[in-house]
Design a protein around this motif. Structure first.
Motif, PDB file in Angstrom:
ATOM      1  N   LEU A 131      -8.212 -12.554 -18.906  1.00  0.00           N
ATOM      2  CA  LEU A 131      -8.139 -13.509 -20.018  1.00  0.00           C
ATOM      3  C   LEU A 131      -8.502 -12.805 -21.481  1.00  0.00           C
ATOM      4  N   PRO A 132      -9.896 -12.187 -21.656  1.00  0.00           N
ATOM      5  CA  PRO A 132     -10.105 -11.520 -22.738  1.00  0.00           C
ATOM      6  C   PRO A 132      -9.374 -10.345 -23.071  1.00  0.00           C
ATOM      7  N   LEU A 133      -8.771  -9.483 -22.067  1.00  0.00           N
ATOM      8  CA  LEU A 133      -8.250  -8.390 -22.083  1.00  0.00           C
ATOM      9  C   LEU A 133      -6.452  -8.667 -22.637  1.00  0.00           C
ATOM     10  N   ALA A 134      -6.222  -9.977 -22.165  1.00  0.00           N
ATOM     11  CA  ALA A 134      -4.771 -10.109 -22.203  1.00  0.00           C
ATOM     12  C   ALA A 134      -4.458 -10.576 -23.821  1.00  0.00           C
ATOM     13  N   PHE A 135      -5.625 -11.240 -24.387  1.00  0.00           N
ATOM     14  CA  PHE A 135      -5.396 -11.654 -25.609  1.00  0.00           C
ATOM     15  C   PHE A 135      -6.313 -11.393 -26.436  1.00  0.00           C
ATOM     16  N   HIS A 136      -6.839  -9.892 -26.447  1.00  0.00           N
ATOM     17  CA  HIS A 136      -7.457  -9.216 -27.324  1.00  0.00           C
ATOM     18  C   HIS A 136      -8.575  -9.910 -27.835  1.00  0.00           C
ATOM     19  N   MET A 137      -9.492 -10.625 -27.099  1.00  0.00           N
ATOM     20  CA  MET A 137     -10.597 -11.375 -27.528  1.00  0.00           C
ATOM     21  C   MET A 137     -11.495 -10.235 -28.169  1.00  0.00           C
TER      22      MET A 137
ATOM     23  N   VAL B 140      -7.192 -25.970 -22.758  1.00  0.00           N
ATOM     24  CA  VAL B 140      -6.035 -25.024 -22.587  1.00  0.00           C
ATOM     25  C   VAL B 140      -5.114 -25.176 -23.556  1.00  0.00           C
ATOM     26  N   LEU B 141      -4.717 -26.458 -23.871  1.00  0.00           N
ATOM     27  CA  LEU B 141      -3.653 -26.749 -24.828  1.00  0.00           C
ATOM     28  C   LEU B 141      -3.900 -26.112 -26.222  1.00  0.00           C
ATOM     29  N   VAL B 142      -5.192 -26.549 -26.555  1.00  0.00           N
ATOM     30  CA  VAL B 142      -5.771 -26.162 -27.706  1.00  0.00           C
ATOM     31  C   VAL B 142      -5.836 -24.385 -27.956  1.00  0.00           C
ATOM     32  N   PHE B 143      -6.247 -23.738 -26.790  1.00  0.00           N
ATOM     33  CA  PHE B 143      -6.242 -22.427 -26.601  1.00  0.00           C
ATOM     34  C   PHE B 143      -4.851 -21.881 -26.909  1.00  0.00           C
ATOM     35  N   VAL B 144      -3.819 -22.300 -26.425  1.00  0.00           N
ATOM     36  CA  VAL B 144      -2.359 -21.992 -26.679  1.00  0.00           C
ATOM     37  C   VAL B 144      -2.107 -22.214 -28.196  1.00  0.00           C
ATOM     38  N   TYR B 145      -2.448 -23.367 -28.756  1.00  0.00           N
ATOM     39  CA  TYR B 145      -1.868 -23.806 -29.898  1.00  0.00           C
ATOM     40  C   TYR B 145      -2.507 -23.154 -31.072  1.00  0.00           C
ATOM     41  N   SER B 146      -4.016 -23.172 -30.969  1.00  0.00           N
ATOM     42  CA  SER B 146      -4.788 -22.620 -32.057  1.00  0.00           C
ATOM     43  C   SER B 146      -5.225 -21.282 -31.887  1.00  0.00           C
ATOM     44  N   GLY B 147      -5.400 -20.752 -30.523  1.00  0.00           N
ATOM     45  CA  GLY B 147      -6.107 -19.376 -30.167  1.00  0.00           C
ATOM     46  C   GLY B 147      -4.957 -18.291 -30.180  1.00  0.00           C
ATOM     47  N   LEU B 148      -3.784 -18.496 -29.479  1.00  0.00           N
ATOM     48  CA  LEU B 148      -2.892 -17.576 -29.423  1.00  0.00           C
ATOM     49  C   LEU B 148      -2.368 -16.684 -30.636  1.00  0.00           C
ATOM     50  N   PRO B 149      -2.299 -17.575 -31.649  1.00  0.00           N
ATOM     51  CA  PRO B 149      -1.656 -16.984 -32.843  1.00  0.00           C
ATOM     52  C   PRO B 149      -2.789 -15.855 -33.375  1.00  0.00           C
ATOM     53  N   LYS B 150      -4.022 -16.175 -33.063  1.00  0.00           N
ATOM     54  CA  LYS B 150      -5.090 -14.915 -33.546  1.00  0.00           C
ATOM     55  C   LYS B 150      -4.932 -13.832 -32.777  1.00  0.00           C
ATOM     56  N   ALA B 151      -4.006 -14.096 -31.432  1.00  0.00           N
ATOM     57  CA  ALA B 151      -3.734 -12.530 -30.767  1.00  0.00           C
ATOM     58  C   ALA B 151      -2.454 -11.990 -31.079  1.00  0.00           C
ATOM     59  N   GLY B 152      -1.835 -12.741 -32.299  1.00  0.00           N
ATOM     60  CA  GLY B 152      -0.556 -12.315 -32.788  1.00  0.00           C
ATOM     61  C   GLY B 152       0.516 -13.091 -31.727  1.00  0.00           C
ATOM     62  N   ILE B 153       0.144 -13.932 -30.816  1.00  0.00           N
ATOM     63  CA  ILE B 153       1.134 -14.556 -30.057  1.00  0.00           C
ATOM     64  C   ILE B 153       1.535 -15.774 -30.863  1.00  0.00           C
ATOM     65  N   ARG B 154       2.783 -15.865 -31.276  1.00  0.00           N
ATOM     66  CA  ARG B 154       3.058 -17.259 -31.967  1.00  0.00           C
ATOM     67  C   ARG B 154       4.358 -17.801 -31.539  1.00  0.00           C
ATOM     68  N   LEU B 155       4.115 -19.135 -30.817  1.00  0.00           N
ATOM     69  CA  LEU B 155       5.199 -19.505 -30.358  1.00  0.00           C
ATOM     70  C   LEU B 155       5.896 -20.519 -31.312  1.00  0.00           C
ATOM     71  N   PRO B 156       7.255 -20.592 -31.198  1.00  0.00           N
ATOM     72  CA  PRO B 156       7.942 -21.161 -32.518  1.00  0.00           C
ATOM     73  C   PRO B 156       7.510 -22.496 -32.865  1.00  0.00           C
TER      74      PRO B 156
END
Lengths: 213, 254
Positions: free
Chosen positions: B21-27, A65-81
């Motif tokens: 999850l996939p929808l929210a984060f555009h997987m 979960v932590l790595v999803f937020v840290y490494s994954g979310l930036p790929k979805a354009g969500i960058r936490l500061p």
């Protein structure tokens, strides 16, 4: 690196651990209360969603979960500061599942007559929950929430894997510099300084509540 | 407010979460491509075997340790009881990852000194840390089970002329183990999750293999999603097993 430096880094880490624990608990309380309330809502799909959220996060490890937020979310354009923010988000979302269980059990402990009385006064579901049930449920929830918080404090150590400079991260850093392993024992002591009094407090409150009810 | 969801309702809810999850984060569907290949699954499966292997060793090994902790704390002499209390409470109050990291340092130093390569590996530190931690937790579960038995069991056993040790061994412990079985299975589910911490010190189990995949494929969201779903299925099944055991052994409200 002198002994004073070692203490300096470890205490910095302790401070970050405390901030991380409190910030994550804030997120977990807000989100967890919402999900816990959804679990008793009159709308079945919302109830199922809430039950599914709790079941899913309780059955998976925190690290992905932590790595999803840290490494994954930036790929979805969500960058936490900062990585600290990523850790707060990850720990908050994960711990919310555990908080929601406590909230649900607390809500269920309130006597049925209270709910019937509130509804017959014309309150809506959310008014009833907010004004009548939650205030009474809250005192029942304090000891188990304390247990959740202790687990959260220990879990913050996993944030070292996403480069949050908390206590364990600093201990590893110092050990890498000094090649001595006693700093880890000091770090353990600092963790105990937080968790042992907390679990003492939880035990005390549990005993008190058992007498009161 | 009766809200005990039925299993299918909870599973529908999990389905909603897994859909959102996939929808929210555009997987991207294309980024799931590695999971269409058998070799990816074989790679993950070997990691899953390591995860389960470490968990099984830790849980089986923890039983004698838990028995020792529980008996020492319940009825040991003071010079054994107090050190055990400090040890058990200390282990439970520390972060498992810290324990793993420290044991990794100590064991690799020990292994080098003794010339034993196996001891220097992260696997050893992961298993020893999980074993100690689970032993402490299960020790408390077993002690709680011993304390939860009605006093009459002790009194009946003693009045039949059994010594303290015989009463414990023949009357109390068999019943306590039965009561401690559901928490033991629940603890196994926790172990499966906690084994992922070993990835941080270099144990190439299920989660770490996911990391290796996403670093090559550059698809962290999609891979972590798949890995998490694998963990979910295993632990969901274990959770239902706990439910069945609790019902069968007859200490559940409903």
């Amino acid at each position: 690196m002198s002994t004073a430096d070692v203490w300096h880094y470890l205490l910095l880490g302790l401070w970050t651990t405390l901030r991380l624990s409190l910030a994550s608990m804030g997120v977990a309380l807000a989100l967890g209360t919402l999900i816990g309330v959804l679990r008793v809502s009159p709308v079945p799909p919302l109830r199922w969603f809430a039950a599914g959220y709790v079941e899913f996060f309780r059955d998976i490890p925190l690290l992905p979960v932590l790595v999803f937020v840290y490494s994954g979310l930036p790929k979805a354009g969500i960058r936490l500061p900062t990585s600290f923010d990523s850790a707060v988000a990850g720990l908050g979302v994960y711990t919310a599942a555990f908080v929601a269980e406590v909230v649900r059990a607390g809500l269920q402990s309130v006597h049925k007559g209270q709910i019937e009385a509130a509804l017959s006064l014309g309150m809506s579901f959310f008014q009833m929950i907010r004004l009548v049930v939650l205030p009474q449920a809250f005192r029942m929830m304090i000891p188990p929430l304390g247990t959740v918080f202790i687990a959260l404090v220990k879990n913050t150590s996993i944030a070292s894997a996403i480069a949050v400079e908390e206590l364990l991260y600093q201990a590893e850093f110092v050990i890498g510099r000094t090649f001595a392993d006693w700093p880890m024992l000091i770090a353990f002591l600092l963790y105990l300084v937080i968790t042992v009094p907390l679990s003492g407090l939880v035990n005390f409150l549990e005993r008190r509540l058992r007498i009161l009810f | 407010m009766q809200v005990q969801e039925r299993p299918w309702q909870t599973l529908v809810g999990v389905g909603i979460v897994l859909l959102l999850l996939p929808l929210a984060f555009h997987m991207k569907a294309a980024r799931f491509a590695p999971f269409l290949e058998l070799s990816t699954w074989r790679f993950l499966f070997l990691g899953l075997l390591l995860t389960l292997e470490a968990s099984v060793i830790a849980i089986l090994g923890s039983i004698p340790l838990a028995l020792f902790f529980a008996l020492a704390r319940h009825s040991g002499p003071f010079w054994l009881r107090y050190p055990v209390i400090v040890l058990v409470e200390g282990i439970r109050a520390l972060p498992l990852l810290g324990l793993m990291f420290y044991l990794f340092l100590r064991l690799s130093a020990l292994g080098r000194a003794l010339g034993l390569a196996a001891v220097t590996r992260p696997d050893a530190a992961v298993i020893v840390a999980l074993w100690l931690y689970t032993g402490a937790v299960n020790g408390e579960a077993l002690r709680a089970a011993i304390l939860s038995l009605p006093r009459g069991q002790w009194e009946a056993a003693r009045s039949l002329g059994l010594t303290y040790g015989q009463a414990m061994r023949l009357v109390i412990l068999p019943q306590a183990f039965r009561r401690a079985l559901p928490p033991l299975v629940a603890q196994f589910a926790t172990l499966v999750k906690d084994t992922s911490l070993g990835a941080i010190i270099g144990f190439i189990e299920l989660y770490r293999r996911g990391v290796i995949i996403f670093q090559g494929e550059r698809n962290p969201m999609e891979t972590l999603y798949v890995v998490s779903v694998i963990y979910f299925f295993i632990n969901y099944a274990l959770g239902r097993l706990v439910d069945i055991l609790e019902r069968r052994l007859g200490f559940r409200r409903g």
